[in-house]
Structure formats: structure tokens, C-alpha cells
Design a protein around this motif. Structure first.
Motif, PDB file in Angstrom:
ATOM      1  N   GLU A 152       0.889  -1.156   0.076  1.00  0.00           N
ATOM      2  CA  GLU A 152      -0.006  -0.136   0.061  1.00  0.00           C
ATOM      3  C   GLU A 152       0.955   1.402  -0.232  1.00  0.00           C
ATOM      4  O   GLU A 152       0.629   2.175  -0.751  1.00  0.00           O
ATOM      5  N   THR A 153       1.829   1.038   0.888  1.00  0.00           N
ATOM      6  CA  THR A 153       2.641   2.401   0.738  1.00  0.00           C
ATOM      7  C   THR A 153       3.446   2.657  -0.407  1.00  0.00           C
ATOM      8  O   THR A 153       3.633   3.863  -0.802  1.00  0.00           O
ATOM      9  N   VAL A 154       3.785   1.348  -0.957  1.00  0.00           N
ATOM     10  CA  VAL A 154       4.576   1.618  -2.374  1.00  0.00           C
ATOM     11  C   VAL A 154       3.699   2.351  -3.418  1.00  0.00           C
ATOM     12  O   VAL A 154       3.987   3.449  -4.136  1.00  0.00           O
ATOM     13  N   THR A 155       2.247   1.922  -3.581  1.00  0.00           N
ATOM     14  CA  THR A 155       1.353   2.335  -4.524  1.00  0.00           C
ATOM     15  C   THR A 155       0.934   3.933  -4.192  1.00  0.00           C
ATOM     16  O   THR A 155       0.886   4.651  -5.200  1.00  0.00           O
ATOM     17  N   ILE A 156       1.094   4.210  -2.906  1.00  0.00           N
ATOM     18  CA  ILE A 156       0.651   5.683  -2.546  1.00  0.00           C
ATOM     19  C   ILE A 156       1.855   6.342  -2.906  1.00  0.00           C
ATOM     20  O   ILE A 156       1.509   7.600  -3.671  1.00  0.00           O
ATOM     21  N   GLN A 157       3.279   6.154  -2.798  1.00  0.00           N
ATOM     22  CA  GLN A 157       4.332   6.657  -3.259  1.00  0.00           C
ATOM     23  C   GLN A 157       4.388   6.989  -4.673  1.00  0.00           C
ATOM     24  O   GLN A 157       4.851   7.971  -5.241  1.00  0.00           O
ATOM     25  N   ALA A 158       4.193   5.764  -5.260  1.00  0.00           N
ATOM     26  CA  ALA A 158       4.237   5.788  -6.940  1.00  0.00           C
ATOM     27  C   ALA A 158       3.431   6.701  -7.347  1.00  0.00           C
ATOM     28  O   ALA A 158       3.388   7.471  -8.320  1.00  0.00           O
ATOM     29  N   SER A 159       2.166   6.776  -6.931  1.00  0.00           N
ATOM     30  CA  SER A 159       1.234   7.749  -7.499  1.00  0.00           C
ATOM     31  C   SER A 159       1.396   9.271  -7.166  1.00  0.00           C
ATOM     32  O   SER A 159       1.180   9.935  -7.985  1.00  0.00           O
ATOM     33  N   SER A 160       1.742   9.232  -6.058  1.00  0.00           N
ATOM     34  CA  SER A 160       2.532  10.796  -5.643  1.00  0.00           C
ATOM     35  C   SER A 160       3.557  11.212  -6.629  1.00  0.00           C
ATOM     36  O   SER A 160       3.608  12.289  -7.008  1.00  0.00           O
ATOM     37  N   VAL A 161       4.296  10.314  -6.824  1.00  0.00           N
ATOM     38  CA  VAL A 161       5.529  10.754  -7.952  1.00  0.00           C
ATOM     39  C   VAL A 161       4.967  10.819  -9.380  1.00  0.00           C
ATOM     40  O   VAL A 161       5.161  11.834  -9.987  1.00  0.00           O
ATOM     41  N   GLY A 162       3.926  10.089  -9.614  1.00  0.00           N
ATOM     42  CA  GLY A 162       3.347  10.349 -10.892  1.00  0.00           C
ATOM     43  C   GLY A 162       2.749  11.495 -10.948  1.00  0.00           C
ATOM     44  O   GLY A 162       2.525  12.194 -12.215  1.00  0.00           O
ATOM     45  N   GLU A 163       2.113  11.948  -9.926  1.00  0.00           N
ATOM     46  CA  GLU A 163       1.170  13.222  -9.795  1.00  0.00           C
ATOM     47  C   GLU A 163       2.262  14.343 -10.222  1.00  0.00           C
ATOM     48  O   GLU A 163       2.103  15.375 -10.804  1.00  0.00           O
ATOM     49  N   MET A 164       3.340  14.253  -9.355  1.00  0.00           N
ATOM     50  CA  MET A 164       4.545  15.366  -9.362  1.00  0.00           C
ATOM     51  C   MET A 164       4.940  15.371 -10.846  1.00  0.00           C
ATOM     52  O   MET A 164       5.427  16.401 -10.990  1.00  0.00           O
ATOM     53  N   LEU A 165       5.201  14.435 -11.487  1.00  0.00           N
ATOM     54  CA  LEU A 165       5.673  14.322 -12.894  1.00  0.00           C
ATOM     55  C   LEU A 165       4.608  14.900 -13.891  1.00  0.00           C
ATOM     56  O   LEU A 165       5.048  15.053 -15.125  1.00  0.00           O
ATOM     57  N   GLY A 166       3.467  14.792 -13.215  1.00  0.00           N
ATOM     58  CA  GLY A 166       2.395  15.389 -14.474  1.00  0.00           C
ATOM     59  C   GLY A 166       1.765  13.993 -15.272  1.00  0.00           C
ATOM     60  O   GLY A 166       1.278  14.423 -16.446  1.00  0.00           O
ATOM     61  N   ARG A 167       1.693  12.760 -14.640  1.00  0.00           N
ATOM     62  CA  ARG A 167       1.242  11.709 -15.447  1.00  0.00           C
ATOM     63  C   ARG A 167      -0.019  11.269 -14.734  1.00  0.00           C
ATOM     64  O   ARG A 167      -0.163  11.520 -13.637  1.00  0.00           O
TER      65      ARG A 167
END
Length: 59
Positions: free
Chosen positions: A44-59
């Protein structure tokens, strides 16, 4: 101040560039990341972090 030994120069690759390609760095870090993921059961932590990074990158 105490006299210390001179620092050694950091060695770089002979090509002149001392940085790794981002893909190589990712492949080096991936096995440790998977191990930590399995040991600490943090899907769960990994998916949350991955989605946060994706949002920061604009994807």
C-alpha cells in the motif's frame, strides 16, 4: 589545527563522465526495493508513493 593526510581524488570512468545512466541506477536499486517491499509488507505504501511521484511528474 591538526595536520591530516591529503584527500584522495575521486575516480571517475575513463569516458570522462562519472554518472550512471538513470536506467542502470534503477536496475541496481530495484532488487533491494523488492526485498524491502516483501520484508516489510508495504504494498500500500509503495502504491501511494508511486502515485504521488506520478502526480508530481504530471502523469
Amino acid at each position: 589545527m591538526a595536520h591530516t593526510a591529503p584527500r584522495t581524488q575521486i575516480r571517475t570512468r575513463e569516458s570522462g563522465e562519472g554518472r550512471r545512466h538513470p536506467l542502470v541506477a534503477t536496475l541496481m536499486a530495484l532488487p533491494l526495493a523488492v526485498l524491502l517491499l516483501l520484508v516489510f509488507d508495504g504494498w500500500e505504501t509503495v502504491t501511494i508513493q508511486a502515485s504521488s511521484v506520478g502526480e508530481m511528474l504530471g502523469r
